[in-house]
Design a protein around this motif. Sequence first.
Motif, PDB file in Angstrom:
ATOM      1  N   THR A 246       0.784  -1.195  -0.021  1.00  0.00           N
ATOM      2  CA  THR A 246       0.049  -0.053  -0.028  1.00  0.00           C
ATOM      3  C   THR A 246       0.906   1.133  -0.094  1.00  0.00           C
ATOM      4  OG1 THR A 246      -1.911  -1.124   1.348  1.00  0.00           O
ATOM      5  CG2 THR A 246      -1.809   1.324   1.301  1.00  0.00           C
ATOM      6  N   ALA A 247       0.636   2.233  -0.921  1.00  0.00           N
ATOM      7  CA  ALA A 247       1.478   3.401  -0.954  1.00  0.00           C
ATOM      8  C   ALA A 247       0.565   4.808  -1.260  1.00  0.00           C
ATOM      9  CB  ALA A 247       2.521   3.197  -1.894  1.00  0.00           C
ATOM     10  N   VAL A 248       0.872   5.773  -0.717  1.00  0.00           N
ATOM     11  CA  VAL A 248       0.200   6.932  -1.303  1.00  0.00           C
ATOM     12  C   VAL A 248       1.304   8.109  -1.734  1.00  0.00           C
ATOM     13  CG1 VAL A 248      -1.155   9.013  -0.577  1.00  0.00           C
ATOM     14  CG2 VAL A 248      -1.461   6.612   0.373  1.00  0.00           C
ATOM     15  N   ASP A 249       1.237   8.611  -2.811  1.00  0.00           N
ATOM     16  CA  ASP A 249       1.774   9.679  -3.399  1.00  0.00           C
ATOM     17  C   ASP A 249       1.041  11.085  -3.452  1.00  0.00           C
ATOM     18  OD1 ASP A 249       3.877   7.927  -3.437  1.00  0.00           O
ATOM     19  OD2 ASP A 249       3.893   7.832  -5.747  1.00  0.00           O
ATOM     20  N   VAL A 250       1.497  12.018  -3.007  1.00  0.00           N
ATOM     21  CA  VAL A 250       0.710  13.300  -3.382  1.00  0.00           C
ATOM     22  C   VAL A 250       1.517  14.466  -3.674  1.00  0.00           C
ATOM     23  CG1 VAL A 250      -0.293  15.200  -2.056  1.00  0.00           C
ATOM     24  CG2 VAL A 250      -0.631  12.853  -1.081  1.00  0.00           C
ATOM     25  N   GLY A 251       1.242  14.842  -4.927  1.00  0.00           N
ATOM     26  CA  GLY A 251       2.049  15.883  -5.649  1.00  0.00           C
ATOM     27  C   GLY A 251       1.506  17.153  -5.710  1.00  0.00           C
ATOM     28  N   VAL A 252       2.416  18.363  -5.584  1.00  0.00           N
ATOM     29  CA  VAL A 252       1.836  19.773  -5.809  1.00  0.00           C
ATOM     30  C   VAL A 252       2.883  20.294  -6.889  1.00  0.00           C
ATOM     31  CG1 VAL A 252       1.194  21.809  -5.065  1.00  0.00           C
ATOM     32  CG2 VAL A 252       0.599  19.857  -3.734  1.00  0.00           C
ATOM     33  N   SER A 253       2.507  20.831  -8.106  1.00  0.00           N
ATOM     34  CA  SER A 253       3.397  21.378  -8.826  1.00  0.00           C
ATOM     35  C   SER A 253       2.974  22.857  -9.112  1.00  0.00           C
ATOM     36  CB  SER A 253       3.592  20.654 -10.009  1.00  0.00           C
ATOM     37  OG  SER A 253       2.640  20.458 -10.972  1.00  0.00           O
ATOM     38  N   THR A 254       3.688  23.422 -10.218  1.00  0.00           N
ATOM     39  CA  THR A 254       3.128  25.032 -10.427  1.00  0.00           C
ATOM     40  C   THR A 254       1.935  25.164 -10.780  1.00  0.00           C
ATOM     41  OG1 THR A 254       5.633  24.924 -11.616  1.00  0.00           O
ATOM     42  CG2 THR A 254       3.836  26.831 -11.967  1.00  0.00           C
ATOM     43  N   SER A 255       1.241  24.259 -11.498  1.00  0.00           N
ATOM     44  CA  SER A 255      -0.136  24.221 -12.027  1.00  0.00           C
ATOM     45  C   SER A 255      -1.120  23.103 -11.669  1.00  0.00           C
ATOM     46  CB  SER A 255      -0.178  24.735 -13.501  1.00  0.00           C
ATOM     47  OG  SER A 255       0.242  23.281 -14.255  1.00  0.00           O
ATOM     48  N   ALA A 256      -0.522  22.165 -11.058  1.00  0.00           N
ATOM     49  CA  ALA A 256      -1.344  20.906 -10.668  1.00  0.00           C
ATOM     50  C   ALA A 256      -1.182  20.299  -9.552  1.00  0.00           C
ATOM     51  CB  ALA A 256      -1.292  19.990 -12.212  1.00  0.00           C
ATOM     52  N   ALA A 257      -2.209  19.702  -9.093  1.00  0.00           N
ATOM     53  CA  ALA A 257      -2.008  18.919  -8.265  1.00  0.00           C
ATOM     54  C   ALA A 257      -2.434  17.263  -8.320  1.00  0.00           C
ATOM     55  CB  ALA A 257      -3.251  19.146  -6.669  1.00  0.00           C
ATOM     56  N   THR A 258      -1.556  16.292  -7.896  1.00  0.00           N
ATOM     57  CA  THR A 258      -1.588  14.766  -8.200  1.00  0.00           C
ATOM     58  C   THR A 258      -1.824  13.959  -6.995  1.00  0.00           C
ATOM     59  OG1 THR A 258       0.615  14.421  -8.356  1.00  0.00           O
ATOM     60  CG2 THR A 258      -0.546  15.299 -10.350  1.00  0.00           C
ATOM     61  N   LEU A 259      -2.653  12.847  -7.125  1.00  0.00           N
ATOM     62  CA  LEU A 259      -2.829  11.879  -6.248  1.00  0.00           C
ATOM     63  C   LEU A 259      -2.790  10.567  -6.616  1.00  0.00           C
ATOM     64  CD1 LEU A 259      -3.439  11.195  -3.049  1.00  0.00           C
ATOM     65  CD2 LEU A 259      -5.944  11.343  -3.780  1.00  0.00           C
ATOM     66  N   ASN A 260      -1.769   9.676  -6.071  1.00  0.00           N
ATOM     67  CA  ASN A 260      -1.570   8.537  -6.585  1.00  0.00           C
ATOM     68  C   ASN A 260      -1.910   7.423  -5.120  1.00  0.00           C
ATOM     69  OD1 ASN A 260      -0.500   9.374  -9.076  1.00  0.00           O
ATOM     70  ND2 ASN A 260       0.625   7.518  -9.175  1.00  0.00           N
ATOM     71  N   ILE A 261      -2.665   6.495  -5.509  1.00  0.00           N
ATOM     72  CA  ILE A 261      -3.026   5.554  -4.263  1.00  0.00           C
ATOM     73  C   ILE A 261      -2.656   3.998  -4.883  1.00  0.00           C
ATOM     74  CG2 ILE A 261      -4.721   4.697  -2.749  1.00  0.00           C
ATOM     75  CD1 ILE A 261      -6.109   7.194  -2.837  1.00  0.00           C
ATOM     76  N   GLU A 262      -1.696   3.319  -4.269  1.00  0.00           N
ATOM     77  CA  GLU A 262      -1.595   1.894  -4.543  1.00  0.00           C
ATOM     78  C   GLU A 262      -2.199   1.019  -3.425  1.00  0.00           C
ATOM     79  OE1 GLU A 262       2.445   1.090  -5.137  1.00  0.00           O
ATOM     80  OE2 GLU A 262       2.690   2.772  -6.614  1.00  0.00           O
ATOM     81  N   ALA A 263      -2.886  -0.086  -3.821  1.00  0.00           N
ATOM     82  CA  ALA A 263      -3.427  -0.803  -2.782  1.00  0.00           C
ATOM     83  C   ALA A 263      -3.277  -2.281  -3.250  1.00  0.00           C
ATOM     84  CB  ALA A 263      -5.046  -0.602  -2.705  1.00  0.00           C
ATOM     85  N   PRO A 264      -3.416  -3.354  -2.733  1.00  0.00           N
ATOM     86  CA  PRO A 264      -3.215  -4.681  -2.853  1.00  0.00           C
ATOM     87  C   PRO A 264      -4.411  -5.314  -3.484  1.00  0.00           C
ATOM     88  CG  PRO A 264      -3.259  -4.553  -0.312  1.00  0.00           C
ATOM     89  CD  PRO A 264      -3.277  -3.123  -0.960  1.00  0.00           C
ATOM     90  N   LEU A 265      -4.666  -6.120  -4.354  1.00  0.00           N
ATOM     91  CA  LEU A 265      -5.620  -6.818  -4.590  1.00  0.00           C
ATOM     92  C   LEU A 265      -5.291  -8.334  -4.226  1.00  0.00           C
ATOM     93  CD1 LEU A 265      -6.429  -5.568  -8.148  1.00  0.00           C
ATOM     94  CD2 LEU A 265      -7.672  -5.075  -6.089  1.00  0.00           C
ATOM     95  N   GLY A 266      -5.628  -8.648  -2.943  1.00  0.00           N
ATOM     96  CA  GLY A 266      -5.146 -10.047  -2.480  1.00  0.00           C
ATOM     97  C   GLY A 266      -3.813 -10.078  -2.236  1.00  0.00           C
ATOM     98  N   LYS A 267      -3.063 -11.136  -2.406  1.00  0.00           N
ATOM     99  CA  LYS A 267      -1.757 -11.625  -2.321  1.00  0.00           C
ATOM    100  C   LYS A 267      -1.142 -11.545  -3.545  1.00  0.00           C
ATOM    101  CE  LYS A 267      -2.135 -13.977   2.148  1.00  0.00           C
ATOM    102  NZ  LYS A 267      -1.835 -15.157   2.971  1.00  0.00           N
ATOM    103  N   SER A 268      -1.782 -11.611  -4.559  1.00  0.00           N
ATOM    104  CA  SER A 268      -1.223 -11.677  -5.899  1.00  0.00           C
ATOM    105  C   SER A 268      -1.646 -10.637  -7.134  1.00  0.00           C
ATOM    106  CB  SER A 268      -1.714 -12.977  -6.411  1.00  0.00           C
ATOM    107  OG  SER A 268      -1.534 -14.201  -5.582  1.00  0.00           O
TER     108      SER A 268
END
Length: 855
Positions: A246-268
């Motif tokens: 599981t991971a979370v990335d939050v980004g803010v740049s000159t003109s944009a905001a981004t959000l990345n979310i990683e989550a598991p789907l079971g163990k595989s």
Amino acid sequence: MIFHLVVLHRDMRRIHFIAAVFFLRLFSLYGREVVIRVEDGELGLPLEGAIVHSWDGGVFECDEEGVSRIEVPDTGRVVVRVSYPGYETGRLVIGALSGDEMRVLLRLGGVLESRELVVEAAAPEGGEARPGRSVGVSGESLERTARVGIVEDVMSSVKLLPGVGYGSSFDAMPSIRGGAPRDIMAVLDGFYIEYPPYHWMGAVSIFDPNMVSAVRLSHGVFSARYGHTISGLLEVSSKQPPPGETAVDVGVSTSAATLNIEAPLGKSGGLLLMGKVTYWDPVIWAAKQVSEDVRMVTRAPYIRSGAVSANYRFTRDLKWSLNGFFGTDGVGAKITEDYAEGAAVNSMDISLDYTNYIGFLSMGLVWNPASGTVVKTVGGVGFADEGAEFSQSDTGSVRYSQDFLNTWGSRLAGATSYEIRQDESMSERISLLNYQGRVDLDRELGGGFLAAVGSQVLYTVFGAKEILHMLGEDEAPSQLLGDDGLWHDYYMGYPFDYTLDVRNRSLRSSGYGLLEYAQEGGGFGAELGLRVDHLRLSGRDYTLSSRPTLSPRLNLDFELVRNAGALDSLGLTAGTGLFSSMDDNVVFIPDRGGIEDGEFRLNRSWTSLAGTKAEFLGAFSLSFEAYYKYIFDRAYQNIITGPGTPEEIDFRFNGEGRVWGFDVMLQKLSSRYWDGWLSYSFTHARYRDPQGIARDFAISDNAAVGGGWYYPAFHRFHNLNLVVNIKPVSSFTITTRVGFASGVPRKEVGAISSRLVELADGSLIEKYKRREVYSDTARGGFSLPLDLKFSFFSYDPKSKVKLEVYFAVENLLSLVYTPKGDRDFNEYSGKEEPDSENAYEIPFPLPSFGFKWSY
């Protein structure tokens, strides 16, 4: 006698034992055993049967634990390559300080990322660059060069690669080795993105670095597996979330905001969600309070996009993947301006409204039914909808010049001025719906041979509605006798109305077969393939079908030197092949017109190249490639109109092009303190439209040439890029990019002169014109971009929080230099506009910043 023989036998055994111990001790001084563990880079599963190609030519197979053992010398560095059917080849450099156990993570059916190799191993080139076929960028190189600018964009990295023509900061459609910018085909994990993958009419691409792990530009003689381009194939690999994390990335740049979310789907399996939103609205609102010029913006430029990537391994031999994207962008503006300039008093109203939607959803399966066999399938649907509304209204009063009155006074009935009443408008809506699917089968035949076959189908429904109204003038003037007794040019002005309403369907079907050979231990490799493409285009009342297009391709790779002192390898590559693509303009064909049976064809090119590449153990590489490309059967169109005649659309399929050039690249691969590359490309490109018409309304770069040879508008002879990353400490990087690009073609211009124009209602007006003549030698000013970026990194192993911050400035040298073009002028007063000389770039530096928080 027997006693002596027994004693001698016993002594010999003792001697053998001492000798064995001695040589074992000696070997321990000069060699050691290294355990290589090969695993799936996403799931961490051992890859039984993976092949390890040792530094000395030996070949070893991994056991059920994915483990193989090889002997390496204690001194110096050796190169080990690892391969497995359906996976990208891995590369390790084992040095004297490397551990006794190393791990290689291979990625299934994708592009190997540099960071997927353990620290002890030198990283392979980003994007799995292959001499004679492709160049690429991934990992840290992608992060450093793409995360910069007003909008972070993967194309910022692609534009720095050898063979890519220079484009300004807001131009994501470069020319690839002399080819037309619109001929680039983008592929995301095997799925063709049919509609050009751009925001803001090509200013930036849809490929945000948050959704991309690597990108490879294939502009040589690439595999028969891919087609639909005669210039360049942009192979993009999406980020694949690792299972169980599981991971979370939050980004803010000159003109944009981004959000990345990683989550598991079971163990595989794993799921990645990405969202991006620009926030120029408050910036534009604030700027409107202090600047009159910004108040023309009625809707701030915006981008809203989201992406999804998922994968799941049902069994060890069956993997499923999914990619999806949806994005929208647009801008709105309204300009009202009143001005007086010399003899002209004008009121101008301009309005623009632009909206674009693009999206796709694809799914794929990778199946290993048996050892040495891989089956890949990809299918999906994509759509696009682009609309634009533009209008301009000019009203006012203009006094005739004294020279004009002296020449035409007798025809003006005593008038000394005339009224401007000019309205122009354009309304356009383009839509596209695409369905596609492909199946690929790879089979190892043994002895270094691999065979592959595949089939692909793309079905597209295309619609376009366009209404254009403007004031045109007859390009070929008549001669009229003036009051001064001399003959002068006399032009007819007329309203030009163009209407397009098409709904066409295209079906492209393709098949290929190929045979690859790779000599064990290296030394020689070859690929021979044949691709067949066919196009069927249907409109409301017509059907056009091309002949099946055969595209054979051959590549030969020779490893001339290996592990010779500081020289890791020296290779030679040569290739030749045919390519085909559907020209973008053919989907606008409204009816069969004068297109004869057998005349309708795909764009074609024949490319041949030769090159060499040297790799050094110090993590340097030097490559050189020379190529020649002959373009034929290229589609072009002429739209012709005149006073009292309806528009005429003329499609032709006999265009030609001759392109040759070479690329040189010196690269320092990733290291502790610095890395980067220096690349130079020379391109000579000439095109010809044999039946082109030299008119203002001929939609072609040859508008001033007719059927002769010409340099296309995007052509540049020279392109040079220097990219250097300096890392004084592990938490701080300075990235510098310096470029040089020679100018694009421009026409030779004459003096601005007055002319008589008779409008459709019989009124006579004075307008100014500047004669423009095509020239093989006239060029715009050269471009000299200089970008600087400072990046800061921190990582807390306890909290697993990673922080990245950067500040950058693009186009720094614009403070002292900007490329110059021809000045614009007012067609009613004849006055030049002094601030209109800049030809390609924004004439000031562009600062940008970014912040990324990851957990």
